[in-house]
Write an enzyme that holds these catalytic residues in place. Structure first.
Site, mmCIF file in Angstrom:
data_model
loop_
_atom_site.group_PDB
_atom_site.id
_atom_site.type_symbol
_atom_site.label_atom_id
_atom_site.label_comp_id
_atom_site.label_asym_id
_atom_site.label_seq_id
_atom_site.Cartn_x
_atom_site.Cartn_y
_atom_site.Cartn_z
ATOM 1 N N GLU A 134 6.690 6.218 -8.850
ATOM 2 C CA GLU A 134 4.790 5.959 -8.589
ATOM 3 C C GLU A 134 4.283 6.570 -8.039
ATOM 4 O O GLU A 134 3.717 7.344 -8.006
ATOM 5 C CB GLU A 134 5.053 4.119 -8.517
ATOM 6 N N SER B 216 4.519 4.103 -15.194
ATOM 7 C CA SER B 216 3.067 4.153 -16.148
ATOM 8 C C SER B 216 1.606 4.462 -14.964
ATOM 9 O O SER B 216 1.423 3.613 -15.135
ATOM 10 C CB SER B 216 2.797 3.669 -16.921
ATOM 11 N N GLY C 123 1.019 -1.537 0.114
ATOM 12 C CA GLY C 123 0.540 0.135 0.124
ATOM 13 C C GLY C 123 0.575 1.587 0.070
ATOM 14 O O GLY C 123 0.283 2.124 -0.080
ATOM 15 N N SER C 124 1.977 1.023 -0.542
ATOM 16 C CA SER C 124 3.204 2.601 -0.248
ATOM 17 C C SER C 124 2.628 3.532 -1.586
ATOM 18 O O SER C 124 2.192 4.756 -1.373
ATOM 19 C CB SER C 124 4.299 2.172 -0.872
ATOM 20 N N ASN C 125 1.737 2.555 -2.372
ATOM 21 C CA ASN C 125 1.005 4.119 -3.470
ATOM 22 C C ASN C 125 0.105 4.491 -2.684
ATOM 23 O O ASN C 125 -0.827 5.957 -2.887
ATOM 24 C CB ASN C 125 0.514 3.133 -4.534
ATOM 25 N N LEU D 118 -3.682 -7.100 -7.326
ATOM 26 C CA LEU D 118 -2.928 -7.346 -8.114
ATOM 27 C C LEU D 118 -3.794 -8.851 -8.436
ATOM 28 O O LEU D 118 -3.819 -9.974 -9.047
ATOM 29 C CB LEU D 118 -2.021 -8.511 -7.840
ATOM 30 N N LYS D 119 -5.614 -8.261 -8.883
ATOM 31 C CA LYS D 119 -5.856 -8.948 -9.002
ATOM 32 C C LYS D 119 -6.882 -8.453 -10.510
ATOM 33 O O LYS D 119 -6.974 -7.229 -10.569
ATOM 34 C CB LYS D 119 -7.747 -9.147 -8.123
ATOM 35 N N ASP E 55 -3.251 -4.113 -19.314
ATOM 36 C CA ASP E 55 -2.417 -2.927 -19.498
ATOM 37 C C ASP E 55 -2.129 -2.290 -20.638
ATOM 38 O O ASP E 55 -1.198 -1.802 -21.343
ATOM 39 C CB ASP E 55 -0.554 -3.527 -19.228
HETATM 40 C C1 GRF Z 1 3.994 -1.797 -6.675
HETATM 41 O O1 GRF Z 1 5.299 -1.424 -7.915
HETATM 42 C C2 GRF Z 1 2.649 -1.407 -8.527
HETATM 43 O O2 GRF Z 1 3.200 -0.811 -9.799
HETATM 44 C C3 GRF Z 1 2.395 -2.232 -8.767
HETATM 45 O O3 GRF Z 1 2.830 -3.101 -7.260
HETATM 46 C C4 GRF Z 1 2.780 -2.685 -6.801
HETATM 47 C C5 GRF Z 1 1.980 -2.210 -5.655
HETATM 48 O O4 GRF Z 1 3.554 -1.074 -4.109
HETATM 49 N N1 GRF Z 1 1.089 -3.043 -9.275
HETATM 50 P P1 GRF Z 1 2.596 -1.027 -2.780
HETATM 51 O O5 GRF Z 1 1.239 -1.666 -2.964
HETATM 52 O O6 GRF Z 1 1.751 0.511 -3.357
HETATM 53 O O7 GRF Z 1 2.844 -0.470 -2.060
#
Ligand code: GRF
Length: 183
Positions: A168, A130, A11-13, A79-80, A139
Site C-alpha cells: 500500500e 489496489s 495514518g501509515s499511508n 473508514l467512512k 470499491d
Molecule cells: C489500510 O490497510 C487501508 O488499506 C485500509 O485501512 C488501512 C489504513 O491504514 N483501508 P493506515 O491508517 O494508513 O495506517
C-alpha cells in the site's frame, strides 16, 4: 493537483505519502488532511505542517474542501462512506487504497482485517493492494494501480496484513504520479 488526504486511524499511508512528497516522488501538494475522528494519524499532518481537521459532520466537508481549493481527494484508510455530495462534486477526482486485489475481497463488509481473514481462510497464494477511483458503488470504481504480493507461506491473517501494508505504501504514491502524468 491540490490534494486532501482523508484518514480515520493510524495514518501509515498518509505518512508514506508525506515522505514520498518530501523525496520529490510526485508534484502535487498535500494541502489538507481530514479525519472523521480524533485519529492517531493526524500527528503526521501536524509534524508536516499541513492543516488538519476532525470533521464528523458530513455537511461540513464540501465547504472545507472549497476553502482549501482542493481538486483531488485521496482516501487513505478513511473508514467512512464518502457522502454522495462529495462524490458528485469530485467525480473522477477521488481515489481510495484497498488492501486486496479488487474486485476480489471488495464491497460491503470487506475492510481492515475482514479482508485479510477472508483471504487467509480461502488459502489464497497471493494478495495485494489496489488503488481505485471512488464511485457510489463501494470499491467499484476503475482501478488505477494494483500490485501483488506472494503470501503462499503466511501463517496468519496479520502476516498478510503486514505484507499488503508495505505494498500500500508504495502503490498510493505511484498512483498519484500516474494520474499526474495522465493529466
Ligand atoms: C489500510 O490497510 C487501508 O488499506 C485500509 O485501512 C488501512 C489504513 O491504514 N483501508 P493506515 O491508517 O494508513 O495506517
Amino acid at each position: 493537483m491540490n490534494i486532501a488526504v482523508f484518514i480515520s486511524g493510524r495514518g501509515s499511508n498518509l505518512k508514506a505519502l508525506i515522505d514520498a512528497k518530501n523525496r520529490g516522488e510526485f508534484d502535487s501538494n498535500i494541502s489538507l488532511i481530514i479525519s472523521n475522528k480524533d485519529a492517531k494519524g493526524l500527528m503526521y499532518g501536524y509534524y508536516a505542517n499541513i492543516d488538519s481537521f476532525v470533521i464528523k459532520d458530513d455537511d461540513k466537508l464540501l465547504d472545507k474542501l472549497r476553502d482549501y481549493s482542493i481538486d483531488f481527494i485521496v482516501l487513505a484508510g478513511y473508514l467512512k462512506t464518502v457522502p454522495d455530495e462529495i462524490v458528485d462534486n469530485y467525480e473522477g477526482r477521488i481515489i481510495n487504497i484497498h488492501p486486496s486485489l479488487l474486485p476480489k475481497y471488495g464491497g460491503k463488509g470487506f475492510y481492515g482485517m475482514n479482508v485479510h481473514q477472508a483471504v487467509f481462510d480461502n488459502k489464497e497464494k497471493e494478495s495485494g493492494a489496489s488503488v481505485h477511483y471512488v464511485t457510489k458503488e463501494i470499491d467499484g470504481g476503475d482501478i488505477v494501480l494494483q500490485r501483488k504480493v506472494d503470501i503462499s507461506d503466511v501463517k496468519s491473517p496479520s502476516e498478510i496484513r503486514d505484507r499488503v501494508l508495505e505494498i500500500e505504501h508504495t502503490i498510493l504514491k505511484d498512483a498519484i504520479k500516474k494520474i499526474e502524468e495522465e493529466e
